[in-house]
Design a protein around this motif. Structure first.
Motif, PDB file in Angstrom:
ATOM      1  N   GLY A 247       3.435  61.667  21.459  1.00 22.90           N
ATOM      2  CA  GLY A 247       3.173  62.457  20.266  1.00 22.90           C
ATOM      3  C   GLY A 247       4.452  62.926  19.602  1.00 22.90           C
ATOM      4  O   GLY A 247       5.547  62.843  20.171  1.00 22.90           O
ATOM      5  N   ALA A 248       4.308  63.408  18.370  1.00 26.54           N
ATOM      6  CA  ALA A 248       5.377  64.115  17.660  1.00 26.54           C
ATOM      7  C   ALA A 248       4.844  65.497  17.335  1.00 26.54           C
ATOM      8  O   ALA A 248       3.860  65.629  16.604  1.00 26.54           O
ATOM      9  CB  ALA A 248       5.784  63.386  16.383  1.00 26.54           C
ATOM     10  N   THR A 249       5.461  66.510  17.893  1.00 25.04           N
ATOM     11  CA  THR A 249       4.977  67.880  17.724  1.00 25.04           C
ATOM     12  C   THR A 249       5.257  68.374  16.312  1.00 25.04           C
ATOM     13  O   THR A 249       6.380  68.308  15.828  1.00 25.04           O
ATOM     14  CB  THR A 249       5.640  68.808  18.762  1.00 25.04           C
TER      15      THR A 249
ATOM     16  N   LEU B 267      -5.008  60.413  22.235  1.00 24.08           N
ATOM     17  CA  LEU B 267      -3.637  60.739  22.619  1.00 24.08           C
ATOM     18  C   LEU B 267      -3.575  61.296  24.037  1.00 24.08           C
ATOM     19  O   LEU B 267      -2.672  60.983  24.805  1.00 24.08           O
ATOM     20  CB  LEU B 267      -3.047  61.743  21.624  1.00 24.08           C
ATOM     21  N   LEU B 268      -4.555  62.122  24.381  1.00 24.06           N
ATOM     22  CA  LEU B 268      -4.569  62.774  25.689  1.00 24.06           C
ATOM     23  C   LEU B 268      -5.354  61.995  26.741  1.00 24.06           C
ATOM     24  O   LEU B 268      -5.495  62.456  27.869  1.00 24.06           O
ATOM     25  CB  LEU B 268      -5.149  64.181  25.567  1.00 24.06           C
ATOM     26  N   GLY B 269      -5.884  60.825  26.373  1.00 18.48           N
ATOM     27  CA  GLY B 269      -6.670  60.054  27.328  1.00 18.48           C
ATOM     28  C   GLY B 269      -8.042  60.634  27.578  1.00 18.48           C
ATOM     29  O   GLY B 269      -8.657  60.361  28.621  1.00 18.48           O
ATOM     30  N   LEU B 270      -8.574  61.406  26.621  1.00 17.87           N
ATOM     31  CA  LEU B 270      -9.892  62.032  26.765  1.00 17.87           C
ATOM     32  C   LEU B 270     -10.953  61.316  25.937  1.00 17.87           C
ATOM     33  O   LEU B 270     -12.079  61.798  25.827  1.00 17.87           O
ATOM     34  CB  LEU B 270      -9.826  63.501  26.321  1.00 17.87           C
ATOM     35  N   ASP B 271     -10.611  60.161  25.374  1.00 14.82           N
ATOM     36  CA  ASP B 271     -11.484  59.531  24.384  1.00 14.82           C
ATOM     37  C   ASP B 271     -12.717  58.863  24.971  1.00 14.82           C
ATOM     38  O   ASP B 271     -13.606  58.469  24.217  1.00 14.82           O
ATOM     39  CB  ASP B 271     -10.706  58.520  23.535  1.00 14.82           C
ATOM     40  N   THR B 272     -12.819  58.742  26.275  1.00 14.33           N
ATOM     41  CA  THR B 272     -14.090  58.286  26.855  1.00 14.33           C
ATOM     42  C   THR B 272     -15.065  59.441  27.067  1.00 14.33           C
ATOM     43  O   THR B 272     -16.227  59.219  27.410  1.00 14.33           O
ATOM     44  CB  THR B 272     -13.861  57.567  28.193  1.00 14.33           C
TER      45      THR B 272
ATOM     46  N   ARG C 293      -3.355  57.560  13.592  1.00 21.62           N
ATOM     47  CA  ARG C 293      -2.044  57.926  14.121  1.00 21.62           C
ATOM     48  C   ARG C 293      -1.675  59.354  13.750  1.00 21.62           C
ATOM     49  O   ARG C 293      -0.497  59.731  13.793  1.00 21.62           O
ATOM     50  CB  ARG C 293      -0.990  56.949  13.589  1.00 21.62           C
ATOM     51  N   ILE C 294      -2.668  60.158  13.390  1.00 19.39           N
ATOM     52  CA  ILE C 294      -2.445  61.555  13.008  1.00 19.39           C
ATOM     53  C   ILE C 294      -3.360  62.462  13.821  1.00 19.39           C
ATOM     54  O   ILE C 294      -4.561  62.189  13.944  1.00 19.39           O
ATOM     55  CB  ILE C 294      -2.712  61.767  11.510  1.00 19.39           C
ATOM     56  N   ALA C 295      -2.795  63.525  14.364  1.00 19.29           N
ATOM     57  CA  ALA C 295      -3.582  64.582  14.999  1.00 19.29           C
ATOM     58  C   ALA C 295      -3.406  65.852  14.181  1.00 19.29           C
ATOM     59  O   ALA C 295      -2.309  66.433  14.154  1.00 19.29           O
ATOM     60  CB  ALA C 295      -3.135  64.820  16.441  1.00 19.29           C
ATOM     61  N   LEU C 296      -4.439  66.254  13.475  1.00 21.18           N
ATOM     62  CA  LEU C 296      -4.409  67.557  12.816  1.00 21.18           C
ATOM     63  C   LEU C 296      -4.433  68.646  13.881  1.00 21.18           C
ATOM     64  O   LEU C 296      -5.226  68.573  14.830  1.00 21.18           O
ATOM     65  CB  LEU C 296      -5.591  67.709  11.870  1.00 21.18           C
ATOM     66  N   VAL C 297      -3.578  69.637  13.745  1.00 21.09           N
ATOM     67  CA  VAL C 297      -3.490  70.721  14.723  1.00 21.09           C
ATOM     68  C   VAL C 297      -3.380  72.053  13.989  1.00 21.09           C
ATOM     69  O   VAL C 297      -3.098  72.101  12.787  1.00 21.09           O
ATOM     70  CB  VAL C 297      -2.286  70.549  15.677  1.00 21.09           C
TER      71      VAL C 297
END
Length: 422
Positions: free
Chosen positions: A223-225, A361-366, A281-285
């Protein structure tokens, strides 16, 4: 608010316009059995008895539960400093506004303090209030510390990193570190062995050094913080980490965080990044701190003092000076709404960036991040203006459909209006 309430399996049918899997499906039905999604499709294709179907609900939107991978607190309480009751209140606040998967973010602090705060968060991970812990530091660039305490920033130390990961007992999910920190390859190896996702940020590195660091990750999730924040600005002759991260995201090597709250980033910047690299390729935070959902005033952020004026959080400073931006005061649904209404991002793309992409990104997509059969039954119900109406987490309503307290809905409406003014 109990996240893991025991009880018999439940069966729910939810009807509305579904925004999921990068598309919109009008008049959809979602069947929930127990904690899982069992069936999704158009109401016209419902395979069960017709009299089971709820009435059509024009204007009701069904979204996946939101996934926030960068959050320091809310409701007056911050993960870096609050007690157990306060941290739970922060989790509950974000959950009631649709964030069903939340990382608790800590800021740079002395090693013993970090170890204690990790231990304080572990019960919330065990109860399901948090999906894990995000360490934002302490291996950062002092020159780009932002609202972090520069006294707590230290050079890369693999032994300290192992100590913190051990303290987390498997709960550390991600870590922000500067790509120029010493011993980066060793740190990346430690993170990889522990299954912790690295995220580059709070950096003063050049584009070349950032690109070298990205290559060192070896294609693993990265990721890019809070892209653009806590790093040098993009310049035609010195693209810096922003240029390197955008290029990496465009070729599928990185996911970039965007705090699209109208304070950290201009709406045009958010629109540009969506056009350049796409929602996958974007994570809104949020980068939310204790003041999220609260009135203006003075709040803590770890050891630092923050003043919130007009909904904007900045480090407390001497008269006549302006402190650094010190986290956000929005909820993730606020950020999503602004991306759609002010940045002009298509609703399915904004939803993807607030759900499926951070989950992947965190491997939680399942488990989370989309409304498909087999996933955990996390749903956010909103009205057509993207104001929250109800939240379902693991098959249980946090607030029964369409009975969210009137004062909460009114407060959200006021908040949305205020944020539109930024």
């Amino acid at each position: 608010m109990d996240i893991r309430t025991p009880g018999p399996p439940r069966r729910e049918l939810v009807r509305g316009d579904l925004i999921s899997s990068g598309r919109r499906l009008d008049d959809a039905v979602v069947l929930v059995e127990g904690e899982r999604i069992a069936w999704v499709g158009p109401a016209a294709s419902w395979p069960g008895p017709a009299d089971e179907l709820p009435p059509a609900a024009p204007g009701r939107l069904i979204l996946p539960g939101l996934v926030d991978v960068h959050c320091h607190g809310g409701a007056g309480h911050g993960f870096p400093e609050a007690d157990a009751a306060g941290m739970r209140a922060a989790c509950d606040h974000h959950l009631r506004h649709g964030t069903t998967t939340l990382l608790g973010s800590l800021v740079s602090a002395p090693a013993d303090d970090l170890e204690r705060r990790i231990g304080a968060l572990l019960p919330l991970v065990g109860s399901g209030h948090l999906a894990g812990i995000h360490l934002e530091g302490p291996f950062l660039a002092t020159a780009r510390c932002g609202a972090q305490d520069p006294r707590s920033i230290v050079p890369g130390d693999p032994d300290l990193l192992r100590r913190l990961i051990d303290a987390g007992q498997g709960a550390i999910r991600s870590m922000t570190l500067a790509p120029e920190t010493p011993r980066l390859p060793e740190l990346l190896d430690v993170l990889a062995a522990a299954g912790v996702t690295p995220s580059f940020g709070h950096t003063d590195a050049s584009a070349a050094d950032t690109s070298t660091a990205i290559s060192a990750v070896g294609g693993r999730p990265l990721g890019a913080t809070h892209l653009f924040n806590g790093m040098p600005p993009l310049h035609s002759r010195a693209p810096g980490p922003v240029g390197a991260c955008l290029a990496a995201a465009a070729r599928g090597a990185m996911v970039v965080e965007l705090i699209g709250d109208g304070v950290h980033l201009a709406d045009e910047t958010v629109a540009m990044v969506f056009e350049l690299v796409g929602a996958d390729r974007i994570a809104l935070v949020t980068d939310a701190m204790a003041a999220a959902g609260m009135p203006d005033g003075r709040y803590p952020l770890g050891p630092m003092t923050v003043d919130v004026v007009g909904g904007v959080a900045r480090l407390a400073s001497d008269p006549g000076t302006t402190g650094a931006i010190a986290g956000g005061t929005a909820r993730l649904l606020d950020v999503l709404r602004r991306a759609v209404r002010r940045a002009g991002v298509a609703l399915p793309d904004a939803v993807t960036a607030a759900t499926a992409t951070p989950a992947r990104l965190l491997g939680l997509d399942t488990e989370v991040g989309d409304v498909v059969p087999g996933r955990r039954a996390d749903l956010l119900i909103t009205d057509a203006d993207l104001l929250p109406r109800a939240v379902l987490r693991a098959g249980r309503w946090i607030d029964p459909p369409d009975t969210l307290p009137a004062d909460t809905v009114a407060a959200d409406a006021r908040s949305a209006t205020a944020r539109e003014a930024h």
